[in-house]
Design a protein around this motif. Structure first.
Motif, PDB file in Angstrom:
ATOM      1  N   ARG A  44       0.844  -1.201   0.000  1.00 43.34           N
ATOM      2  CA  ARG A  44       0.000   0.000   0.000  1.00 43.34           C
ATOM      3  C   ARG A  44       0.875   1.244   0.000  1.00 43.34           C
ATOM      4  O   ARG A  44       1.824   1.346   0.776  1.00 43.34           O
ATOM      5  CB  ARG A  44      -0.898  -0.004   1.237  1.00 43.34           C
ATOM      6  N   GLY A  77      -0.825   4.523  -0.129  1.00 46.68           N
ATOM      7  CA  GLY A  77      -1.586   5.419   0.737  1.00 46.68           C
ATOM      8  C   GLY A  77      -1.997   6.728   0.099  1.00 46.68           C
ATOM      9  O   GLY A  77      -1.969   7.772   0.752  1.00 46.68           O
ATOM     10  N   VAL A  78      -2.383   6.675  -1.181  1.00 53.82           N
ATOM     11  CA  VAL A  78      -2.873   7.874  -1.856  1.00 53.82           C
ATOM     12  C   VAL A  78      -4.181   7.565  -2.572  1.00 53.82           C
ATOM     13  O   VAL A  78      -4.448   6.421  -2.937  1.00 53.82           O
ATOM     14  CB  VAL A  78      -1.864   8.421  -2.896  1.00 53.82           C
ATOM     15  N   THR A  79      -4.982   8.597  -2.756  1.00 52.91           N
ATOM     16  CA  THR A  79      -6.120   8.534  -3.666  1.00 52.91           C
ATOM     17  C   THR A  79      -5.744   9.341  -4.897  1.00 52.91           C
ATOM     18  O   THR A  79      -5.270  10.475  -4.775  1.00 52.91           O
ATOM     19  CB  THR A  79      -7.384   9.125  -3.029  1.00 52.91           C
ATOM     20  N   VAL A 136      -3.861  12.209   0.543  1.00 55.24           N
ATOM     21  CA  VAL A 136      -2.797  11.368   1.090  1.00 55.24           C
ATOM     22  C   VAL A 136      -3.222  10.907   2.474  1.00 55.24           C
ATOM     23  O   VAL A 136      -3.609  11.726   3.317  1.00 55.24           O
ATOM     24  CB  VAL A 136      -1.455  12.133   1.174  1.00 55.24           C
ATOM     25  N   THR A 137      -3.169   9.616   2.719  1.00 58.04           N
ATOM     26  CA  THR A 137      -3.572   9.070   4.015  1.00 58.04           C
ATOM     27  C   THR A 137      -2.526   9.414   5.075  1.00 58.04           C
ATOM     28  O   THR A 137      -1.344   9.108   4.893  1.00 58.04           O
ATOM     29  CB  THR A 137      -3.726   7.542   3.937  1.00 58.04           C
ATOM     30  N   SER A 158       0.723   7.212   6.235  1.00 61.44           N
ATOM     31  CA  SER A 158       0.963   6.187   5.217  1.00 61.44           C
ATOM     32  C   SER A 158       2.367   6.313   4.638  1.00 61.44           C
ATOM     33  O   SER A 158       3.106   7.267   4.920  1.00 61.44           O
ATOM     34  CB  SER A 158      -0.059   6.317   4.091  1.00 61.44           C
ATOM     35  N   SER A 193       3.880   0.082   2.712  1.00 59.14           N
ATOM     36  CA  SER A 193       3.350  -0.578   3.902  1.00 59.14           C
ATOM     37  C   SER A 193       2.427  -1.716   3.479  1.00 59.14           C
ATOM     38  O   SER A 193       2.227  -1.966   2.289  1.00 59.14           O
ATOM     39  CB  SER A 193       2.593   0.430   4.771  1.00 59.14           C
ATOM     40  N   ALA A 212      -1.245  -3.338   3.141  1.00 63.18           N
ATOM     41  CA  ALA A 212      -2.646  -2.935   3.060  1.00 63.18           C
ATOM     42  C   ALA A 212      -3.466  -3.748   4.053  1.00 63.18           C
ATOM     43  O   ALA A 212      -3.354  -4.972   4.106  1.00 63.18           O
ATOM     44  CB  ALA A 212      -3.170  -3.152   1.646  1.00 63.18           C
ATOM     45  N   VAL A 247      -9.231  -0.563   6.116  1.00 61.74           N
ATOM     46  CA  VAL A 247      -8.364   0.617   6.082  1.00 61.74           C
ATOM     47  C   VAL A 247      -9.028   2.100   6.508  1.00 61.74           C
ATOM     48  O   VAL A 247     -10.064   2.302   6.260  1.00 61.74           O
ATOM     49  CB  VAL A 247      -7.833   0.812   4.645  1.00 61.74           C
TER      50      VAL A 247
END
Length: 242
Positions: free
Chosen positions: A46, A48-50, A75-76, A79, A137, A139, A143
Motif C-alpha cells: 500500500r 496510501g494515496v487517492t 494522502v492518508t 501512510s 506498507s 494494506a 483501512v
C-alpha cells in the motif's frame, strides 16, 4: 489462445450484460495464485494515496503539456506516501522508473510490489520534477467575522457563492480550512462544482478564507484546478475562466 486477464465485474444498468466488463490483469492474478499456494493468504502493498485521472484542462492547470500521470487528490496520514512527502496536487509520473500514463497504472504497479519494498517516485510539483522515495506498507482490510458572510468569488468570475465553515462543520468533516459552496452558476456549474462542496485549494494553494479565494481566482490565470471535498472524497476539478 492466451489468457490476458480474468473478468471480475460488468457494467450494467439493467442487471444484464451491456458489453462493458472489468478484468484483473493476468500478471496480478498469477502473483496472487503463487502467494496463496506458498503462504495460504495474499498480502498487498500500500502506498496510501487517492488518485484521479488528469484531463487536458487539469494538466494545463498544473503546467503539464500532456495529461499523463496520476494526480494525487488525497494522502492518508501516516501512510508510506505521507512519510515520503507526497502532497495533494502532486502528479506521479513514474513509479520505479516505469511511466504512468493513466491514473489506474499506479495501483497496478503498487500491487506488483511487496510490503516493505522501497520504491522511487518521479513527481511533478509546482512546475518541476522532484524525486521521492517511499517504503510501501501493508494494506489492511479496513483501512473570521468577514468570512461568516456569503460572498460571490471575484464578482461572479468563478460563479460560486461561498462562506466560511463553522467550527462544527470543520470538526464533522475533519478539516482545518476551506470554504463551503452554497450556490453555483456559470463556469463553476459547467465544470461540475456542486452546492455543499468544500473548496480546499486553488492551483495547489490552500484556501482558508473567502477573501483569499477571491484573491486567488483573480491572480491564477485562465485555468484553475480546484481541490474539492465532496462527502468523504477529495477530487480536483478544472475550471476555465475564459
Amino acid at each position: 489462445g492466451r489468457v490476458v486477464g480474468i473478468n471480475s465485474q460488468i457494467y450494467s444498468r439493467t442487471g444484464g450484460y451491456q458489453g462493458v466488463s472489468f478484468a484483473i490483469p493476468i500478471d496480478v492474478a498469477l502473483r496472487v495464485k503463487d502467494e496463496i499456494v506458498k503462504t495460504g493468504k495474499v498480502v498487498h502493498a500500500r502506498l496510501g494515496v487517492t488518485v484521479q485521472q488528469l484531463s487536458q484542462n487539469l494538466a494545463e492547470s498544473f503546467k503539464l503539456k500532456q495529461p499523463d500521470g496520476a494526480l494525487v487528490s488525497s494522502v492518508t496520514p501516516g501512510s508510506a506516501a505521507a512519510k515520503a512527502g507526497l502532497q495533494p496536487g502532486d502528479v506521479i509520473l513514474k513509479f520505479n522508473n516505469k511511466p504512468i500514463l493513466a491514473s489506474n497504472d499506479l495501483p497496478a504497479l503498487v500491487s506488483m510490489e511487496d510490503p516493505g519494498d522501497k520504491v522511487t517516485l518521479d513527481v511533478w510539483r509546482g512546475g518541476k520534477h522532484i524525486a521521492l522515495n517511499a517504503t510501501l506498507s501493508e494494506a489492511k482490510d479496513s483501512v473570521a467575522a468577514n468570512d461568516a458572510t456569503t460572498s460571490d468569488a471575484h464578482g461572479g468570475k468563478l460563479g460560486v457563492a461561498v462562506r466560511a465553515l463553522t467550527p462544527e462543520e470543520k470538526s464533522e468533516a475533519n478539516l482545518a480550512s476551506g470554504v463551503l459552496v452554497e450556490q453555483v452558476t456559470g463556469r463553476a456549474e459547467r465544470a461540475g462544482i456542486e452546492p455543499g462542496d468544500v473548496i480546499l485549494a486553488v492551483n495547489g494553494t490552500s484556501v482558508k478564507t473567502v477573501n483569499q479565494l477571491q484573491s486567488l481566482v483573480s491572480k491564477e490565470g485562465k485555468q484553475l484546478a480546484l481541490l474539492i471535498q465532496r462527502g468523504q472524497d477529495k477530487i480536483f476539478i478544472p475550471v476555465g475562466l475564459g
